[in-house]
Enzyme design. Structure first.
Site, PDB file in Angstrom:
ATOM      1  N   LYS A  99       0.823  -1.217   0.000  1.00  0.00           N
ATOM      2  CA  LYS A  99       0.000   0.000   0.000  1.00  0.00           C
ATOM      3  C   LYS A  99       0.858   1.269   0.000  1.00  0.00           C
ATOM      4  CE  LYS A  99      -3.939  -2.207   2.289  1.00  0.00           C
ATOM      5  NZ  LYS A  99      -3.335  -3.504   2.637  1.00  0.00           N
ATOM      6  N   ARG A 100       1.849   1.305  -0.859  1.00  0.00           N
ATOM      7  CA  ARG A 100       2.735   2.456  -0.918  1.00  0.00           C
ATOM      8  C   ARG A 100       2.071   3.624  -1.651  1.00  0.00           C
ATOM      9  NH1 ARG A 100       5.040   0.104   2.919  1.00  0.00           N
ATOM     10  NH2 ARG A 100       7.108  -0.800   2.689  1.00  0.00           N
TER      11      ARG A 100
END
Length: 281
Positions: A99-100
């Site tokens: 989830k960057r």
């Protein structure tokens, strides 16, 4: 020039061969303890290698949750590198749940870390957050296109706080709808499937057509929350409708609860696949 066929092409072939389940590897402390393992780097290593052995040769897609490796520091990252390699050696596509989301050179660095084949953490796709503006993901998009990798972008998640941002409206259309539209543009014309997917929870109330939310993005749709979190095949059918055959139902805890026997883990994954194949036939 890409060094591999597009992720969407590889994903479509893998799902046709092995089924739609995306099995998670989430080395949560309670799961380690339930397997009789210590919550230590050694316990993590045993857990991850066992799960990779069972699932890498069974599932089309396996999704390690990076945070549960990172919490062990450098030893955990080393285990994550080996787990990715083991899964890919077994024939699974690896979707790393990180989830960057960032901007500029930092966004590019994340792309280099996870999507460039030269990196020891290279995988087939990652999850990404668009909530610094979809354009902030451009370095990840371009790197994915260059190397035949994929992105799964958060769109409609099922956590209670999500609606504060995702359902907010601008010009009569929700933020989630704008994310979905950006993905639709990226996937335009791709055959048999685009490489840029959306994350849509299997336990959300529904899709708001009035707010412009359409799941027809010509790309894969990751549906976390199946199994222990309450999502069912009927929920997936209800939420995704005509797009259901593009869905990767994702389960971690329910599959992993079948361990530590690798054969039992593989059998649990096969049962999930059979359930969804039967529901959609």
């Amino acid at each position: 020039m890409t060094s591999a066929p597009p992720f969407g092409t590889r994903l479509a072939a893998a799902v046709a061969d092995r089924g739609p389940l995306c099995a998670g590897i989430d080395p949560h402390p309670r799961l380690l303890e339930s397997w009789g393992l210590d919550v230590t780097p050694a316990g993590l290593e045993r857990f991850a290698r066992t799960a990779a052995e069972a699932l890498g040769g069974t599932c089309a897609v396996v999704k390690p949750q990076s945070a549960f490796f990172e919490r062990f520091g450098s030893a955990g990252i080393a285990t994550l590198e080996r787990t990715i390699a083991d899964l890919r050696a077994g024939g699974a596509l690896v979707l790393l749940d990180v989830k960057r989301g960032d901007i500029g050179s930092t966004s590019q660095a994340y792309a280099d870390a996870y999507l460039d084949p030269a990196s020891p953490l290279a995988c087939d796709a990652i999850t990404a957050s668009p909530y610094l503006g979809f354009g902030s993901l451009r370095p990840m998009v371009e790197t994915a296109e260059r190397f035949g990798a994929g992105l799964f972008v958060l769109a409609l998640t099922s956590n209670p706080e999500a609606s504060t941002v995702q359902s907010a409206q601008r010009r009569g259309r929700s933020v989630a709808a704008e994310v979905l539209e950006e993905l639709r543009v990226l996937n335009a014309g791709a055959e048999p499937l685009g490489s840029f997917g959306a994350v849509v929870g299997a336990t959300i109330a529904g899709v708001d057509a009035a707010a412009g939310e359409s799941l027809a993005i010509n790309g894969p749709l990751l549906a976390p929350g199946v199994g222990a979190q309450g999502g069912t095949a009927a929920d997936v059918q209800r939420i995704f409708g005509d797009e259901v055959r593009r869905v990767l139902p994702s389960s971690s805890r329910e599959v992993l609860a079948a361990g530590p026997d690798p054969r039992a883990l593989a059998d649990a994954a096969r049962r999930f696949n059979d359930t969804f194949r039967a529901a959609w036939s």
